[in-house]
Design a protein around this motif. Structure first.
Motif, PDB file in Angstrom:
ATOM      1  N   ARG A 225      15.926  32.502  -2.836  1.00  0.00           N
ATOM      2  CA  ARG A 225      14.859  31.752  -2.164  1.00  0.00           C
ATOM      3  C   ARG A 225      15.430  30.867  -1.064  1.00  0.00           C
ATOM      4  O   ARG A 225      14.842  30.741   0.009  1.00  0.00           O
ATOM      5  CB  ARG A 225      14.059  30.915  -3.166  1.00  0.00           C
ATOM      6  CG  ARG A 225      13.200  31.745  -4.108  1.00  0.00           C
ATOM      7  CD  ARG A 225      12.138  30.918  -4.829  1.00  0.00           C
ATOM      8  NE  ARG A 225      12.579  29.632  -5.318  1.00  0.00           N
ATOM      9  CZ  ARG A 225      13.066  29.392  -6.545  1.00  0.00           C
ATOM     10  NH1 ARG A 225      13.176  30.377  -7.416  1.00  0.00           N
ATOM     11  NH2 ARG A 225      13.420  28.176  -6.905  1.00  0.00           N
TER      12      ARG A 225
ATOM     13  N   GLU B 155      15.351  34.526  -7.621  1.00  0.00           N
ATOM     14  CA  GLU B 155      16.258  33.466  -8.043  1.00  0.00           C
ATOM     15  C   GLU B 155      16.369  32.386  -6.967  1.00  0.00           C
ATOM     16  O   GLU B 155      16.110  32.635  -5.792  1.00  0.00           O
ATOM     17  CB  GLU B 155      17.642  34.053  -8.328  1.00  0.00           C
ATOM     18  CG  GLU B 155      17.668  35.038  -9.478  1.00  0.00           C
ATOM     19  CD  GLU B 155      17.371  34.382 -10.825  1.00  0.00           C
ATOM     20  OE1 GLU B 155      17.832  33.247 -11.045  1.00  0.00           O
ATOM     21  OE2 GLU B 155      16.676  35.010 -11.625  1.00  0.00           O
ATOM     22  N   THR B 156      16.800  31.199  -7.369  1.00  0.00           N
ATOM     23  CA  THR B 156      16.893  30.055  -6.465  1.00  0.00           C
ATOM     24  C   THR B 156      17.772  30.359  -5.247  1.00  0.00           C
ATOM     25  O   THR B 156      17.392  30.067  -4.108  1.00  0.00           O
ATOM     26  CB  THR B 156      17.439  28.823  -7.213  1.00  0.00           C
ATOM     27  OG1 THR B 156      16.570  28.556  -8.321  1.00  0.00           O
ATOM     28  CG2 THR B 156      17.500  27.613  -6.311  1.00  0.00           C
TER      29      THR B 156
ATOM     30  N   SER C 259      20.514  22.006  -5.225  1.00  0.00           N
ATOM     31  CA  SER C 259      20.810  23.424  -5.430  1.00  0.00           C
ATOM     32  C   SER C 259      21.462  24.058  -4.207  1.00  0.00           C
ATOM     33  O   SER C 259      22.244  25.003  -4.332  1.00  0.00           O
ATOM     34  CB  SER C 259      19.550  24.188  -5.832  1.00  0.00           C
ATOM     35  OG  SER C 259      18.580  24.120  -4.815  1.00  0.00           O
TER      36      SER C 259
ATOM     37  N   ALA D 172      13.025  24.551  -4.083  1.00  0.00           N
ATOM     38  CA  ALA D 172      14.249  24.345  -4.870  1.00  0.00           C
ATOM     39  C   ALA D 172      14.650  22.872  -4.809  1.00  0.00           C
ATOM     40  O   ALA D 172      14.359  22.193  -3.829  1.00  0.00           O
ATOM     41  CB  ALA D 172      15.374  25.209  -4.295  1.00  0.00           C
TER      42      ALA D 172
END
Length: 188
Positions: free
Chosen positions: A6, A2-3, A38, A34
């Protein structure tokens, strides 16, 4: 991945290798693949909030690493020796770029960011507590176990600094021998 994960991974890697101050937010999002926004979605407090979480997360992982290496050893002195030997090997394998991510950040920010200072202090306290428990398992009394934990961690962190600057594992190996000698002398 998932972002958010990461971003944490990229931050951890970059802080460990470049330090907190030397790492920019654009580098983190690029490393995480990303969008820039984010970071602020997941970490509204920005780089400082991200840094504190990375510190605590990395610190917990390093604490688990010590526990797994030391726990696999037949006795406490061997566990300490194995940990220092593994740290020296890791430095060589990473061309001296990957030492302690917590100390790297602590040296940079201890007097400028209370949030990050507290995060590093929490990690160091957890490491001390883990080492105390490990030394207590060898029958070492609580006060001496606490002193040994501090000695071992100070030896390790100082040796990382020297090894990185001198580009040799010798300081970590010598520090490991000193830590093992201190532990052996303390075992009843």
């Amino acid at each position: 991945m998932e972002t958010r994960e990461r971003i944490l991974e990229a931050g951890s890697e970059l802080f460990r290798r470049q330090g907190y101050v030397g790492t920019g937010m654009k580098q983190i999002v690029a490393g995480a693949r990303a969008p820039f926004g984010s970071i602020y979605h997941f970490f509204p407090g920005g780089k400082e909030e991200l840094g504190a979480e990375v510190i605590r997360r990395s610190g917990a992982l390093y604490g688990e690493l010590f526990a797994s290496i030391a726990g696999a050893a037949p006795d406490v002195p061997t566990g300490v020796s194995d940990f220092f030997t593994g740290a020296a090997q890791h430095l060589v394998e990473t061309d001296y770029a990957d030492a302690c991510p917590i100390a790297t950040v602590a040296l940079e920010i201890a007097s400028t960011s209370e949030t990050l200072r507290l995060a590093t202090a929490d990690v160091f306290t957890a490491w001390i507590d883990g080492a105390v428990a490990y030394f207590r398992s060898a029958g070492i009394d609580a006060d001496r176990a606490h002193e040994l934990a501090l000695e071992m961690l100070c030896l390790l962190e100082g040796a990382f600094l020297f090894s990185r600057a001198l580009r040799t594992p010798e300081p970590v190996l010598v520090a490991g021998e000193a830590a093992v000698a201190r532990v052996r002398a303390a075992i009843p």
